[in-house]
Scaffold this active site. Structure first.
Site, PDB file in Angstrom:
ATOM      1  N   GLY A  31       9.927   7.415  17.632  1.00 47.84           N
ATOM      2  CA  GLY A  31       9.022   7.580  18.592  1.00 47.84           C
ATOM      3  C   GLY A  31       7.664   8.046  18.341  1.00 47.84           C
ATOM      4  O   GLY A  31       6.583   7.495  18.524  1.00 47.84           O
ATOM      5  N   ASP A  32       7.845   9.044  17.806  1.00 44.64           N
ATOM      6  CA  ASP A  32       6.715   9.959  17.448  1.00 44.64           C
ATOM      7  C   ASP A  32       5.764   9.227  16.276  1.00 44.64           C
ATOM      8  O   ASP A  32       4.780   9.088  16.186  1.00 44.64           O
ATOM      9  CB  ASP A  32       7.016  11.354  16.928  1.00 44.64           C
ATOM     10  CG  ASP A  32       7.482  12.086  18.191  1.00 44.64           C
ATOM     11  OD1 ASP A  32       6.685  12.505  18.894  1.00 44.64           O
ATOM     12  OD2 ASP A  32       8.754  12.458  18.170  1.00 44.64           O
ATOM     13  N   THR A  33       6.671   8.751  15.185  1.00 46.39           N
ATOM     14  CA  THR A  33       6.208   8.204  13.989  1.00 46.39           C
ATOM     15  C   THR A  33       5.409   6.891  14.518  1.00 46.39           C
ATOM     16  O   THR A  33       4.511   6.388  13.810  1.00 46.39           O
ATOM     17  CB  THR A  33       7.344   7.976  12.963  1.00 46.39           C
ATOM     18  OG1 THR A  33       7.812   9.274  12.702  1.00 46.39           O
ATOM     19  CG2 THR A  33       6.514   7.419  11.734  1.00 46.39           C
TER      20      THR A  33
END
Length: 394
Positions: free
Chosen positions: A175-177
């Protein structure tokens, strides 16, 4: 510190000045991507411990080896953003910056006296990338949000795992990436537009929206048919055959879902009857009989090794592959040939292998120009011109 390769190009983003105020994953990954391609990234870190990522997962001599990936090509300036003097220095740095990246909770930047609108008033060309769990607006904006929560809200977590069991997470902070990569796209678009208008703008990236943007037909299928897509293990619902299958010594992925590919696959596994079956000539018919096809392929792979299966699939031009571990990656000749296994020399003289540069540009490629900095390594160098200017003006 590793000496830059003599033939390394400056990169397509050479001359771009980026100020990174983020920490952990999403904001720093976006800045790392820009830095890989030549942007000058100054990372602001709290003097007391720095970015927490320095101590995440496995440590070498007290520092995470992940740090050498996430912060390569950056400079580190140690400043406490709660300190008014530090805030003033950041505002001065922002005057000269092209891009500012932050991934605090909405309102935090404003609380530091660094509201994007105020920074943009002082530097109209400034582009501000703001990454947060739920975005800068909406009823959830003030909720704390990490990538794992975004993966759940974005629809990904519900699809992960086996039917009837608790969903599992993807083994990395996807999700962050995904949010970071969407942020990089936004920065590059804003830079392109700035060439025409001369003005920067604010880019609002929500973690959950970055995940949701990659969910393919999930929403329109619900809208048109009321269909709620669910977990399907290693298969891809509605497309067949494509799955993971057990071999004598491991598992393989087989993607036989093209019409002609399917026929070649069935002949390879000795099922000419299925290859010639008119009901299986297209994907619709194959989906209706997916259990039968999976059983046929699984029966064939179960009596063979991974290498034997892959050799047969390659000979028939059927897509397939082993399920790689870190060890497989580290010893794979294709990874090596594509320069995706990048050896860097650390300050203690040891060698660490890190992921190579993506994407690959033919004329102005990215590169590893500088190892990840120690905490505050570049504070004096970066701030000296500002302090000298103040002394002259004072």
């Amino acid at each position: 510190m590793q000496t830059p390769h003599a033939s390394l190009s400056p990169g397509p983003l050479a001359g771009l000045k980026v100020l990174e105020l983020g920490q952990l994953i999403a904001g720093p990954f976006a800045a790392k991507t820009l830095a890989d391609f030549g942007a000058e990234v100054v990372k602001i870190e709290p003097p007391d411990g720095g970015d927490p990522l320095r101590r995440w997962r496995l440590l070498k001599d007290g520092t995470s080896v992940w740090w050498q990936v996430q912060s390569r090509n950056k400079r580190s300036v140690a400043l406490d953003l709660k300190d008014p003097e530090a805030q003033a220095l950041v505002r001065e740095l922002a005057l000269e910056a092209d891009v500012l990246i932050e991934n605090f909770r909405p309102g935090a930047l404003e609380g530091f006296g660094l509201a994007p609108e105020a920074l943009a008033e002082a530097n109209p060309r400034l582009i501000v990338l703001r990454v947060s769990g739920y975005g800068q607006t909406g009823p959830y904006r003030d909720k704390p949000g990490f990538g794992v929560v975004a993966e759940a809200m974005g629809g990904l977590r519900h699809l992960s795992g086996e039917p009837g069991r608790v969903p599992v997470r993807v083994g990395v902070s996807i999700g962050d990436t995904l949010a970071a990569l969407h942020g990089v796209i936004g920065v590059l678009m804003a830079l392109h537009e700035r060439e025409k208008s001369g003005r920067g703008q604010i880019i609002d990236v929500a973690l959950y929206e970055a995940v949701f943007n990659c969910m393919e037909s999930l929403l329109p299928e619900y809208s048109a048919f009321g269909a709620v897509r669910g977990p399907a293990g290693s298969a891809l619902p509605g497309i067949a055959p494509t799955n993971a299958y057990v071999c004598r010594d491991g598992q393989v992925l087989v993607a036989g879902n093209g019409d002609s590919i399917f026929r070649r696959l069935m002949k390879t596994i000795g099922r000419e009857d299925l290859a010639a079956d008119p009901e299986l000539a297209d994907n619709t018919g194959r989906v209706a009989r997916v259990a039968e096809l999976d059983a046929a392929i699984g029966a064939w792979t179960a009596t063979r090794t991974v290498d034997e299966v892959l050799a047969a699939l390659d000979a028939a031009a059927v897509p397939g592959g082993r399920i790689y571990t870190a060890a497989d990656i580290a010893h794979d000749p294709h990874y090596a040939a594509r320069e995706m296994l990048l050896p860097v020399t650390l300050d203690d003289g040891s060698t660490l292998t890190v992921p190579g540069i993506v994407p690959k540009l033919s004329r102005t490629p990215g590169g590893h120009r500088r190892n990840a900095p120690t905490l505050g390594q570049d504070t004096d160098e970066v701030l000296a011109p500002l302090r000298a200017k103040r002394k002259i003006e004072g």
